[in-house]
Design a protein around this motif. Structure first.
Motif, PDB file in Angstrom:
ATOM      1  N   UNK A 103       0.792  -1.151  -0.104  1.00 16.25           N
ATOM      2  CA  UNK A 103      -0.008  -0.094  -0.028  1.00 16.25           C
ATOM      3  C   UNK A 103       0.909   1.377  -0.143  1.00 16.25           C
ATOM      4  N   UNK A 104       2.001   1.130   0.708  1.00 13.52           N
ATOM      5  CA  UNK A 104       2.795   2.310   0.942  1.00 13.52           C
ATOM      6  C   UNK A 104       3.766   2.397  -0.479  1.00 13.52           C
TER       7      UNK A 104
ATOM      8  N   UNK B  10       0.871   1.665  -3.857  1.00 16.64           N
ATOM      9  CA  UNK B  10      -0.530   2.065  -3.680  1.00 16.64           C
ATOM     10  C   UNK B  10      -1.310   0.749  -4.181  1.00 16.64           C
TER      11      UNK B  10
ATOM     12  N   UNK C 125      -6.177   1.890  -4.492  1.00 19.74           N
ATOM     13  CA  UNK C 125      -5.837   2.929  -3.595  1.00 19.74           C
ATOM     14  C   UNK C 125      -4.869   3.950  -4.577  1.00 19.74           C
ATOM     15  N   UNK C 126      -4.961   3.807  -5.812  1.00 21.87           N
ATOM     16  CA  UNK C 126      -4.415   4.776  -6.682  1.00 21.87           C
ATOM     17  C   UNK C 126      -5.134   5.882  -7.063  1.00 21.87           C
ATOM     18  N   UNK C 127      -5.195   6.929  -5.967  1.00 22.75           N
ATOM     19  CA  UNK C 127      -5.915   8.208  -5.871  1.00 22.75           C
ATOM     20  C   UNK C 127      -5.225   9.565  -6.029  1.00 22.75           C
ATOM     21  N   UNK C 128      -3.821   9.211  -6.637  1.00 25.02           N
ATOM     22  CA  UNK C 128      -2.892  10.465  -6.503  1.00 25.02           C
ATOM     23  C   UNK C 128      -3.633  11.399  -7.545  1.00 25.02           C
TER      24      UNK C 128
ATOM     25  N   UNK D 161      -6.881  13.314  -6.231  1.00 27.90           N
ATOM     26  CA  UNK D 161      -6.550  14.222  -5.248  1.00 27.90           C
ATOM     27  C   UNK D 161      -6.115  15.318  -5.886  1.00 27.90           C
TER      28      UNK D 161
ATOM     29  N   UNK E 185      -0.369   8.435   1.759  1.00 30.53           N
ATOM     30  CA  UNK E 185       0.545   7.116   0.909  1.00 30.53           C
ATOM     31  C   UNK E 185      -0.314   5.607   1.203  1.00 30.53           C
ATOM     32  N   UNK E 186      -0.934   5.752   2.195  1.00 36.19           N
ATOM     33  CA  UNK E 186      -1.788   4.491   2.465  1.00 36.19           C
ATOM     34  C   UNK E 186      -3.134   4.607   2.144  1.00 36.19           C
ATOM     35  N   UNK E 187      -3.811   5.782   2.187  1.00 36.52           N
ATOM     36  CA  UNK E 187      -5.239   5.792   1.513  1.00 36.52           C
ATOM     37  C   UNK E 187      -5.340   6.244   0.347  1.00 36.52           C
ATOM     38  N   UNK E 188      -4.424   6.983  -0.391  1.00 39.14           N
ATOM     39  CA  UNK E 188      -4.517   7.395  -1.716  1.00 39.14           C
ATOM     40  C   UNK E 188      -3.322   7.173  -2.527  1.00 39.14           C
ATOM     41  N   UNK E 189      -2.078   6.532  -2.199  1.00 37.47           N
ATOM     42  CA  UNK E 189      -1.028   6.552  -2.953  1.00 37.47           C
ATOM     43  C   UNK E 189      -0.445   7.817  -3.136  1.00 37.47           C
TER      44      UNK E 189
END
Lengths: 300, 300
Positions: free
Chosen positions: A39-40, A43, A170-173, A176, B39-43
Motif C-alpha cells: 500500500x505504501x 498503492x 488505492x491509486x488516488x493521487x 486528489x 500514501x496508504x489511503x491514496x497512494x
C-alpha cells in the motif's frame, strides 16, 4: 456541552487477519503499516468506504460485493465476507459505545483496506477504521457543491487484460490532484467527461445522478472510467419501487445543464446537489425536498 | 562463510523531517506509517530508488533533481536537497558499517519516500530505506529478461493541467498488475507500446535503450507515458564522451527486433538485456561485453 464532546471522537481501528482469522483492536495513536507494505510502496491495495448510521453499517452487501470484485480484479485473495461483516459490526459497536449518547444518532465513516501486504512476508494487510465524517462532507451534503468538468486526463483501454477495470484501488493521487485543481478554480468537486464526446463519467469520488422531468433518474452506465456506485445502486433500487423510471445510460455534458437537478452521490456524503457547473448556476428544482427524502430513504 | 552472512542484512531506515529538520534512525521491525497517511489511503506521494555501490549513493544529483520535480508536479513541499543528501550518506554509512566487510563491495538499494502525510496533521511524511538488492534483480542484471509488449492500457492527455505528467508517484498498482500478467505469460517484464502506432514507451520500471549499428544509442524521448530516466541519462552522458551517437527520439516496436541489442535500464537493476521479445529470440550482439562495460562505467 461537556468538555469531551468538543473533541472529535477517537477513531476505532480493527486489524483483520486476511484469511479469515481473528480481528483485534489497534490503538489509533500507534502506526501499524510497515514501510515495505505494498500500500505504501505501490498503492497496491483496495478499499471501500461505508456509511455508518443509526448504529449500523449501511448498504453492507453492496460494499462486500464490490470489495470482493476489486480483490478478484487485482489478483488479491478473496476477502472473507463474514469476517468483514463481523469486524465492521464490532468496530461500529465500539465506536458508538465510546462516543456516548444514543447510538441511533451516530453517523460515521467506516473504511476497509486490503493491501498486497509486506514485501518481506507476502501476507496481505487488512484493517478497518471507523471515524467521524468530515465537516466539509456534512457541509456539502447540506449546501451542495460547485463542480467543474474536466477530462480525466487518461482514457482507459478496456481490452488490456491486466488493467483491473472496475477495481477500487488505492491509486488516488490523480484524483486528489484533480480536486486540488478544482479548489484552485473556486469549485468543490470535478465531474470527469470524455474529451471528444462530452460523455459524462463520474465525480472525483462519487457517481453522477441526473433527475429529469417526468420522474426519471439517469446515471452513466458503469464501465471504463465509471466505477459502479453502491449508493447510486441503492437509490435506483428504492426509486424504482416508488415508480421512478431509472436508467444507467450515456449522459452528455449539455444534458446536465438542462436537467431538473444534478447530484453527486457517494457513501458518506450520500448526496450533494451540484448548484454550479463550470461557473453556471444550476437552478434549484421544485422537488428538491422530495429528491432528498428519496435518497435519504434509499440509504436508511 | 560466517553464520551472520547467511541472513540478509537488516534494512536501515531514517525518518526525515519534511521541512529540513533532523533525521533519525527508525527500527525496521516497527511500523512507522499511520493508517491515515496519504500514501496508504491514496497512494499520494513520490519516491526515488537510488543505487548504492562502493559505499555511496550513485547518480545522486539526477535523483535529487527528479525528486524535486516530482514534488513540484504533485504540489508537495520542495524536498530539502542537502538534507536528503545527508540522510542518504548517513544511512548508507550505517548500512555498510553494519553489514561488515569492505564497504567497497556493498551494493544496496536506497529508496526515498515523501508523502502528503497524515490526514490528521497535514504534515508530509518522509523517510528513506537502505536494503539489499533483491536476488531476482541481480539475476536479471546478469542473465537478461524475456519481455512482452503491451499497451499501457491508458493514454495520457498532456494538456490536462493537474495530471502531474512526469512525476514519479506511488501509484504503481497498474504497473504491478502488468508485471503479474507478464509472469503469467512466462516473461519477466513488459515494454509498453502505444497501441495504434507501435511507438515504444518504457519498461514497467525502466527505460528502454536500443543499440544500433554504427555506435548509435537510442531511447524514447521523455513525455507522457515515458518517465525521464536517471540511469538512461547517465549512460548517454558517458557514452557521448566516448563518441557514441546518442539520441532520444521515437522508436517503433519493429525496430527493437532489428537492433543490435535492446536493454532495460534502471537504478538498481542497472541494465538487463532483452533476450526475448514477444516470444522471439533477440540475438546476442557481438559487442555485449563492450556495452556492459559502457553502462557499468556510466553508473560507477
Amino acid at each position: 456541552m461537556s468538555e469531551s464532546s468538543l473533541l472529535p471522537p477517537a477513531p476505532v481501528i480493527y486489524l483483520v487477519e486476511p484469511f479469515g482469522g481473528s480481528v483485534r483492536r489497534q490503538n489509533p495513536n500507534m502506526p501499524h503499516v510497515f514501510w515495505d507494505d505494498a500500500a505504501v510502496t505501490r498503492g497496491d491495495g483496495i478499499f471501500e468506504t461505508v456509511l455508518v448510521r443509526g448504529g449500523e453499517a449501511k448498504n453492507l452487501d453492496k460494499h462486500l460485493d464490490r470489495f470482493a470484485r476489486s480483490a478478484r480484479l487485482m489478483g488479491l485473495p478473496e476477502p472473507v465476507r463474514e469476517q468483514w461483516a463481523r469486524a465492521t459490526r464490532e468496530a461500529v459497536a465500539d465506536y458508538c459505545g465510546e462516543r456516548g449518547g444514543d447510538a441511533g444518532d451516530v453517523e460515521a465513516r467506516c473504511v476497509w483496506t486490503f493491501t498486497r501486504g509486506r514485501e518481506t512476508t507476502g501476507v496481505p494487510t487488512a484493517w478497518l477504521t471507523v471515524r467521524p465524517i468530515a465537516d466539509e462532507v456534512l457541509d456539502q451534503r447540506e449546501h451542495g457543491v460547485a463542480a467543474v468538468t474536466t477530462p480525466r486526463g487518461y482514457s482507459i483501454d478496456p481490452d488490456v487484460p491486466w488493467l483491473g477495470v472496475g477495481a477500487k484501488t488505492l491509486n488516488y493521487a490523480l484524483t486528489m490532484a484533480a480536486l486540488r485543481w478544482a479548489k484552485e478554480q473556486g469549485a468543490d468537486d470535478v465531474i470527469y467527461v470524455e474529451p471528444d464526446t462530452g460523455r459524462v463519467l463520474e465525480g472525483a469520488t462519487s457517481s453522477v445522478l441526473m433527475v429529469k422531468k417526468g420522474g426519471r433518474l439517469r446515471t452513466p452506465a458503469p464501465g471504463p472510467g465509471v466505477l459502479a456506485g453502491t449508493t447510486q445502486a441503492a437509490i435506483f433500487e428504492h426509486a424504482e419501487r416508488l415508480g421512478w423510471k431509472c436508467k444507467a445510460k450515456n449522459i452528455y455534458v449539455g444534458e446536465l445543464f438542462k436537467a431538473e437537478s444534478v447530484w453527486l452521490v457517494s457513501s458518506t456524503r450520500i448526496a450533494t446537489r451540484v448548484k454550479r457547473l463550470d461557473g453556471t448556476k444550476l437552478a434549484a428544482p421544485d422537488n428538491e425536498a422530495e429528491i432528498r427524502q428519496l435518497i435519504a430513504d434509499a440509504v436508511a
